[in-house]
Scaffold this active site. Structure first.
Site, mmCIF file in Angstrom:
data_model
loop_
_atom_site.group_PDB
_atom_site.id
_atom_site.type_symbol
_atom_site.label_atom_id
_atom_site.label_comp_id
_atom_site.label_asym_id
_atom_site.label_seq_id
_atom_site.Cartn_x
_atom_site.Cartn_y
_atom_site.Cartn_z
ATOM 1 N N GLY A 13 0.817 -1.209 0.000
ATOM 2 C CA GLY A 13 0.000 0.000 0.000
ATOM 3 C C GLY A 13 0.845 1.252 0.000
ATOM 4 N N ARG A 45 1.135 -5.218 -6.070
ATOM 5 C CA ARG A 45 1.376 -6.483 -5.376
ATOM 6 C C ARG A 45 1.737 -7.530 -6.415
ATOM 7 N NH1 ARG A 45 -0.181 -5.061 -0.324
ATOM 8 N NH2 ARG A 45 -1.876 -3.542 -0.148
ATOM 9 N N ASP A 98 5.339 -5.297 6.199
ATOM 10 C CA ASP A 98 5.895 -6.614 6.523
ATOM 11 C C ASP A 98 6.069 -7.504 5.300
ATOM 12 O OD1 ASP A 98 6.117 -5.998 9.158
ATOM 13 O OD2 ASP A 98 4.368 -7.127 9.824
ATOM 14 N N THR A 142 4.089 2.351 5.727
ATOM 15 C CA THR A 142 2.703 1.917 5.868
ATOM 16 C C THR A 142 1.970 2.861 6.805
ATOM 17 O OG1 THR A 142 1.241 0.195 6.757
ATOM 18 C CG2 THR A 142 3.474 0.273 7.636
ATOM 19 N N ASP A 199 1.869 -0.803 12.009
ATOM 20 C CA ASP A 199 1.786 -2.180 12.513
ATOM 21 C C ASP A 199 3.094 -2.958 12.400
ATOM 22 O OD1 ASP A 199 1.787 -2.336 9.747
ATOM 23 O OD2 ASP A 199 0.129 -3.775 9.622
ATOM 24 N N ARG A 238 -5.875 -2.061 8.466
ATOM 25 C CA ARG A 238 -5.882 -3.531 8.327
ATOM 26 C C ARG A 238 -6.288 -4.163 9.657
ATOM 27 N NH1 ARG A 238 -0.743 -6.091 5.522
ATOM 28 N NH2 ARG A 238 0.256 -5.141 7.345
ATOM 29 N N LYS A 255 -26.258 14.654 23.095
ATOM 30 C CA LYS A 255 -27.103 14.670 21.907
ATOM 31 C C LYS A 255 -26.531 13.908 20.719
ATOM 32 C CE LYS A 255 -30.224 17.247 23.840
ATOM 33 N NZ LYS A 255 -31.522 16.637 24.226
ATOM 34 N N GLN A 304 -7.378 8.240 3.309
ATOM 35 C CA GLN A 304 -6.358 8.261 4.361
ATOM 36 C C GLN A 304 -4.965 7.969 3.835
ATOM 37 O OE1 GLN A 304 -8.310 6.059 8.006
ATOM 38 N NE2 GLN A 304 -9.482 5.684 6.138
#
Length: 324
Positions: A15, A76, A107, A129, A133, A175, A219, A256
């Site tokens: 990504g 990929r 990773d 990334t 992670d 992820r 509210k 994002q």
């Protein structure tokens, strides 16, 4: 040339993440400053196998530090997961004179770099990334920009959620990791934060929380839901049916990953890119660059992959306390 490194290749894989271009720029210009040649490999490992390899110079990376995405593109590659693909990738490096390779990704990209190292290609990985992670580092290229992008979007959704006195479920990326959700939950003052590392799938607890807050005069209600949990739309329908409160789901998605990288992502990615070249110039291989304990460090690649990472319990506890 130190340790015989004459030509460095650089690729981005997996990504995309804001700040990748800053890292590419640093790799190219640091290598050139050391008298090395640089080759850009387009579309990751797929481009390596397809020989999408171009010469790069200092001008190749002009005016890119402020741009999101990656000028080398990314893809990929299932073929590269095979032993035959990995061997062919190493042969392509040798064919184009690439002595050292900088791989920017997560990773999966690291594992590919490790396989090339086993085939004799000096490799260094950079943590690119938005998911934060990667266990060996407290910072990954793109996380800071991504979490700020999400935070700003959630602020806007909160405005309309307040106007309509509704419950809003906002799904963020990551992820199977909940770091973006946790940070946004704290930064946006969310009433509930659902993390893959902690969520027990008990929606009744959330429903009770919403009802309790409404009785106390609140509210609106903001729920940050991590991508690793998902199903935000169906969750919204169930919560509305159970509470009688209008509930809407918003999935922020790929916004994002894009956009102009933050100052932190530009600076940290630049330093990491320079450090990667320095490691290769020293003859090192199979390394991963990280940022830990307030300094830039490097680890053996397989040692880094073996590390485990979990949500900071203190941060999670504070998020729960502040959501009352």
């Amino acid at each position: 040339m130190a340790k015989g490194i004459n030509t460095i290749g650089v690729l981005t894989s997996g990504g995309d993440a804001p700040g990748m271009n800053a890292a590419i720029r640093a790799v190219v210009r640091t290598a050139i400053s050391k008298g090395m040649n640089v080759k850009g490999i387009q579309r990751g490992y797929a481009g390596l196998l397809n020989e999408e390899i171009v010469d790069m110079n200092s001008r190749s990376v002009s005016e890119i530090i402020q741009r999101g995405g990656t000028i080398l593109y990314t893809a990929r590659c299932e073929e590269f997961r095979t032993e035959e693909g990995q061997a062919r990738g190493a042969e392509m490096c040798r064919k184009h004179g690439i002595d050292g390779l900088v791989v920017i990704g997560g990773d999966g990209s690291y594992r590919g770099a490790g396989k090339l190292a086993e085939h004799g290609i000096n490799t260094v990985g950079l943590p690119g990334t938005i998911d934060l992670d990667i266990a060996c580092t407290d910072y990954t290229i793109g996380f800071d920009t991504a979490v700020n992008t999400a935070m700003e979007a959630i602020d806007k959704i909160r405005d309309t959620s307040t106007s309509h006195e509704r419950c809003s479920i906002i799904e963020v990326m990551g992820r199977n990791a909940g770091y973006i959700a946790l940070w946004c939950g704290i930064a946006n003052g969310a009433e509930d934060i659902l993390l893959p590392e902690r969520y027990d799938c008990n929606e009744q607890t959330i429903i009770n929380h919403i009802i309790e807050h409404r009785k106390n005069g609140k509210k609106h209600h903001i729920i940050i839901n991590a991508e690793g949990i998902g199903h935000s739309t169906s969750m919204a329908k169930r919560i509305e049916a159970a509470t009688g409160i209008e509930t809407r789901a918003s999935i922020l998605g790929y916004m994002q990953r894009g956009g102009m990288p933050s100052c932190k992502d530009r600076v940290y990615a630049s330093i990491m890119g320079a450090k990667a070249v320095e490691l290769l110039a020293e003859g090192k291989s199979n390394r991963v660059v990280g940022w830990r304990g307030g300094e830039f460090v490097d680890y053996d690649l397989y040692e880094a992959l073996a590390m485990q990472k979990d949500i900071c319990e203190e941060e999670y506890a504070i998020s729960k306390m502040l959501s009352q």
